[in-house]
Design an enzyme around this catalytic site. Structure first.
Site, short mmCIF file in Angstrom:
data_model
loop_
_atom_site.label_atom_id
_atom_site.label_comp_id
_atom_site.label_asym_id
_atom_site.label_seq_id
_atom_site.Cartn_x
_atom_site.Cartn_y
_atom_site.Cartn_z
N LEU A 36 0.79 -1.24 0.00
CA LEU A 36 0.00 0.00 0.00
C LEU A 36 0.82 1.29 0.00
CD1 LEU A 36 -2.93 -0.92 2.45
CD2 LEU A 36 -2.75 -1.30 -0.01
N ASP A 37 2.13 1.23 -0.17
CA ASP A 37 2.90 2.48 -0.16
C ASP A 37 4.12 2.34 -1.08
OD1 ASP A 37 3.51 5.07 0.42
OD2 ASP A 37 4.23 4.70 2.45
N LEU A 38 3.86 2.28 -2.39
CA LEU A 38 4.93 2.01 -3.35
C LEU A 38 5.58 3.27 -3.88
CD1 LEU A 38 3.30 -0.97 -5.28
CD2 LEU A 38 4.83 -1.00 -3.30
N THR A 57 0.66 6.61 0.57
CA THR A 57 1.00 7.93 0.04
C THR A 57 -0.01 8.27 -1.04
OG1 THR A 57 3.34 7.60 0.54
CG2 THR A 57 2.79 9.29 -1.10
#
Length: 279
Positions: A130-132, A166
């Site tokens: 969920l935060d690449l 993000t």
């Protein structure tokens, strides 16, 4: 967000320097009592402890050479949680590439293929990353890629009380209150693919990505962009983009508003990339 002076020690680990900062923790390069270099993530406050405990739980279940392994977790004398992980000799992707220009498709493919391997291992353990964002991807001199920071991760297919990650990389279903699935991370990988191939954001075609401040875009505007606005066609940014052909189509499929219209898993995305770029 300012960083406090680095502590001299974190429990038995001697601090050598700051590696990075996040909303809930600082990450330091440290030496163990045996002289082993490790990464130590220290909660900003006692209140941030549950976030690190959750991340440690996830790391303990993930088995991949592309995700640094958990060594231990603990608590400092002032009650702050820390977790220790293996240290890779690598730099954030943003230190290697400034995202102001396109990269050759073959290089992009090699990077994202490795990202798909890391995501596959995380999903196999039952979680979505969920935060690449690029700072969470570390690149070694030999071209090996590593995925770090599971602070926003969550169990697959379980509802979240609020969106995590993000905003620039968050899939539409997170804004809609739907549980994350494997295709949620495929969307984030699609945003990254687009940026690497074009040097631009999918939704801000007139600004070079390296000069763009995503923090200046409000949450409601990100929600609208991800949920309603179609990405700018790659052909607007890439010379000879018509030659990308199926690759351009694949990137836009990754950015589909509906999860079922994307490649279902990172493994399927990787397989299609391999055929398109590396055969």
């Amino acid at each position: 967000m300012t960083s406090p002076p680095a502590p001299a020690r974190i429990s038995s680990y001697r601090v050598e320097g700051l590696l990075g900062d996040g909303a809930s923790a600082h990450v330091y390069r440290c030496l163990s009592s045996a002289g082993q270099a490790v990464a130590v993530k220290l909660a900003r406050s006692v209140e941030h402890g549950p976030v690190l405990h959750r991340e440690a739980d996830y790391l303990s279940r993930i088995d991949s050479p592309r995700v640094p392994a958990l060594v231990e977790r603990g608590q400092t004398a002032d009650g702050r949680t820390f977790l220790v992980s293996s240290l890779v000799d690598a730099v954030p992707l943003t230190a290697w590439h400034d995202f102001s220009r396109p990269l050759p498709p073959v290089i992009v493919g090699k990077l994202v293929l490795q990202l798909c391997e890391a995501l596959g291992a995380i999903h196999a353990a039952g979680y979505a990353h969920l935060d690449l964002k690029p700072p969470n991807l570390l690149l070694a001199r030999d071209g090996q890629l590593y995925l770090v920071d599971l602070g926003s991760a969550a169990p697959l297919l379980e509802p979240l009380p609020r969106p995590r990650g993000t905003r620039e990389f968050m899939a539409p279903e997170l804004y809609r209150g739907q549980p994350p699935g494997p295709a949620t991370d495929v969307y984030g990988a699609g945003v990254l693919l687009y940026q690497l191939l074009t040097g631009r954001s999918p939704f801000f075609p007139n600004t070079v990505r390296g000069q763009f401040d995503p923090v200046a875009v409000g949450e409601d505007e990100w929600r609208r962009l991800h949920c309603s606005q179609a990405p700018t066609p790659l052909s607007r940014h890439v010379d000879g983009a018509g030659e990308l052909g199926a690759l351009g189509e694949l990137v836009h499929q990754c950015l589909a508003k509906v999860p079922a219209e994307r490649p279902e898993t990172p493994a399927l995305l990787g397989a299609r990339l391999r055929v398109l770029l590396l055969s």
